[in-house]
Scaffold this motif. Structure first.
Motif, PDB file in Angstrom:
ATOM      1  N   ALA A 225       0.711  -1.317  -0.228  1.00 48.93           N
ATOM      2  CA  ALA A 225       0.003  -0.099  -0.411  1.00 48.93           C
ATOM      3  C   ALA A 225       1.086   1.345   0.020  1.00 48.93           C
ATOM      4  CB  ALA A 225      -1.057  -0.071   0.792  1.00 48.93           C
ATOM      5  N   GLU A 226       1.888   1.104   0.547  1.00 48.86           N
ATOM      6  CA  GLU A 226       3.139   2.595   0.817  1.00 48.86           C
ATOM      7  C   GLU A 226       3.410   2.332  -0.239  1.00 48.86           C
ATOM      8  OE1 GLU A 226       3.032   4.638   3.819  1.00 48.86           O
ATOM      9  OE2 GLU A 226       1.320   3.092   4.187  1.00 48.86           O
ATOM     10  N   ALA A 227       3.956   1.410  -1.134  1.00 54.86           N
ATOM     11  CA  ALA A 227       4.568   1.478  -2.493  1.00 54.86           C
ATOM     12  C   ALA A 227       3.787   2.209  -3.829  1.00 54.86           C
ATOM     13  CB  ALA A 227       4.797   0.300  -2.959  1.00 54.86           C
TER      14      ALA A 227
ATOM     15  N   LYS B 264       0.963   4.484  -2.895  1.00 54.39           N
ATOM     16  CA  LYS B 264       0.922   5.517  -2.104  1.00 54.39           C
ATOM     17  C   LYS B 264       2.131   6.739  -2.929  1.00 54.39           C
ATOM     18  CE  LYS B 264      -1.688   4.648   2.018  1.00 54.39           C
ATOM     19  NZ  LYS B 264      -1.785   4.689   3.394  1.00 54.39           N
ATOM     20  N   ASP B 265       3.387   5.971  -2.834  1.00 57.54           N
ATOM     21  CA  ASP B 265       4.237   6.952  -3.608  1.00 57.54           C
ATOM     22  C   ASP B 265       4.429   7.096  -5.327  1.00 57.54           C
ATOM     23  OD1 ASP B 265       5.847   7.579  -1.032  1.00 57.54           O
ATOM     24  OD2 ASP B 265       6.868   4.900  -1.518  1.00 57.54           O
ATOM     25  N   LEU B 266       3.864   5.835  -5.967  1.00 57.91           N
ATOM     26  CA  LEU B 266       3.710   6.125  -7.119  1.00 57.91           C
ATOM     27  C   LEU B 266       2.343   6.949  -7.349  1.00 57.91           C
ATOM     28  CD1 LEU B 266       3.290   2.049  -8.977  1.00 57.91           C
ATOM     29  CD2 LEU B 266       5.397   3.807  -8.936  1.00 57.91           C
ATOM     30  N   TYR B 267       1.473   6.694  -6.689  1.00 57.37           N
ATOM     31  CA  TYR B 267       0.319   8.208  -7.434  1.00 57.37           C
ATOM     32  C   TYR B 267       0.919   9.490  -6.602  1.00 57.37           C
ATOM     33  CZ  TYR B 267      -3.928   9.925  -6.750  1.00 57.37           C
ATOM     34  OH  TYR B 267      -5.110  11.766  -6.895  1.00 57.37           O
ATOM     35  N   GLY B 268       2.195   9.820  -5.518  1.00 52.94           N
ATOM     36  CA  GLY B 268       1.973  10.853  -5.723  1.00 52.94           C
ATOM     37  C   GLY B 268       1.588  11.054  -4.078  1.00 52.94           C
ATOM     38  N   ARG B 269       2.268  10.817  -3.270  1.00 50.80           N
ATOM     39  CA  ARG B 269       2.084  11.391  -1.372  1.00 50.80           C
ATOM     40  C   ARG B 269       1.725  13.013  -1.275  1.00 50.80           C
ATOM     41  NH1 ARG B 269       2.223   7.463   2.429  1.00 50.80           N
ATOM     42  NH2 ARG B 269       3.749   5.967   0.861  1.00 50.80           N
ATOM     43  N   GLU B 270       1.551  13.741  -1.857  1.00 47.74           N
ATOM     44  CA  GLU B 270       0.966  15.440  -2.129  1.00 47.74           C
ATOM     45  C   GLU B 270      -0.544  15.570  -3.302  1.00 47.74           C
ATOM     46  OE1 GLU B 270       2.282  17.216   0.079  1.00 47.74           O
ATOM     47  OE2 GLU B 270       3.834  15.550   0.603  1.00 47.74           O
TER      48      GLU B 270
END
Length: 276
Positions: free
Chosen positions: A223-225, A227-233
């Motif tokens: 899930a964290e990976a 989120k990084d691909l989507y963009g945290r901001e």
């Protein structure tokens, strides 16, 4: 007219039952649809033969063994017999209102992404698909079902070639659905919320299939990976950002979160220019 494709979980216990229910419902859609099952999980090949649908066993996976969205989408677009595609989760039962909605939307002759909120119900047994099954299902959903919030999306209908380069999201983990709405809007496609016109039925299940999850697929390293691909901001796009709404009687522009944000930004921009 339409190619539906999905990535089933292993066909074990009641998960196998609800997946067969879902796939069977897709084979009964009219006009008849092409159905493709991806993956080599336990029972997938057998289910494909049983239900007379296509099977593609090989899909790229991450280090946890979870299949990746980009490879599945690329393969689906190459082998699909139709230009209209639908990625749908393998626990979703679809009925004739789905095809009716698609025919109305496809008649607009513009690029689009059609999605809808689902109805959660408890179905643990093989469903009776004999004559009149849709009427029985609708009554069951109205009596026991729960309509989920706008951030829970389980089907995505779009024309071949809409996405461009798809990130290597782990399937069944968060953010890929947010990305699909974001990129469709970014590419100028109509994002259509078909909730009012389509009753999509989600058969409830647990998340024991997520090996690294903490309670469900929304936590853990995969899930964290994602989120990084989507963009945290990046803001989380959902059906609240849909630009159009489809009802039983009309397709109309929607007052979405995105449109309100744009209006506010435009207002403050003009106010600043005026004062300057």
């Amino acid at each position: 007219m339409l190619t539906l494709f999905t990535m089933p979980k292993p066909f074990r216990g009641y998960i196998g039952t609800i997946q067969r229910n879902a796939i069977k419902s897709w084979t009964l859609l009219r006009p008849e649809c092409e159905v493709i099952l991806f993956g080599d999980e336990e029972g997938v090949a057998e289910a494909a033969r049983e239900l007379n649908v296509k099977h593609v066993p090989s899909v790229e996976r991450n280090s946890y063994g979870t299949p990746l969205l980009d490879d599945m989408f690329e393969q689906a677009e190459k082998i699909a017999s139709n230009d209209l595609m639908c990625f749908v989760n393998c626990d979703i039962i679809l009925m004739d209102d789905f095809m009716a909605a698609l025919e109305r939307v496809n008649g607009v002759k513009r690029r689009f992404l059609m999605c809808g909120r689902r109805w959660n119900v408890d179905i643990m047994e093989p469903y009776d698909f004999s004559e009149g099954w849709e009427g029985r299902m609708r009554e069951f959903v109205k009596a026991t079902g729960k309509l989920v919030p706008p951030n829970s999306i389980d089907f995505f209908v779009y024309p071949r070639g809409l996405w461009g380069n798809v990130p290597a999201f782990a399937i069944g983990r968060p953010r890929y659905d947010n990305w699909m709405i974001y990129i469709a809007l970014d590419r100028g496609a109509m994002v259509i919320d078909a909730t009012s016109a389509v009753m999509s039925v989600h058969q409830n299940h647990d998340y024991s299939h997520v090996p690294q999850g903490k309670n469900n697929s929304w936590e853990g390293p995969e899930a964290e990976a994602n989120k990084d691909l989507y963009g945290r901001e990046k803001p989380l796009y959902s059906l609240m950002d849909a630009s159009y709404a489809l009802t039983e009687s009309s397709l109309r522009r929607a007052v979405s979160v995105t449109s309100v944000k744009h209006m506010v930004q435009k207002f403050f921009h003009h106010k600043f220019i005026f004062k300057g």
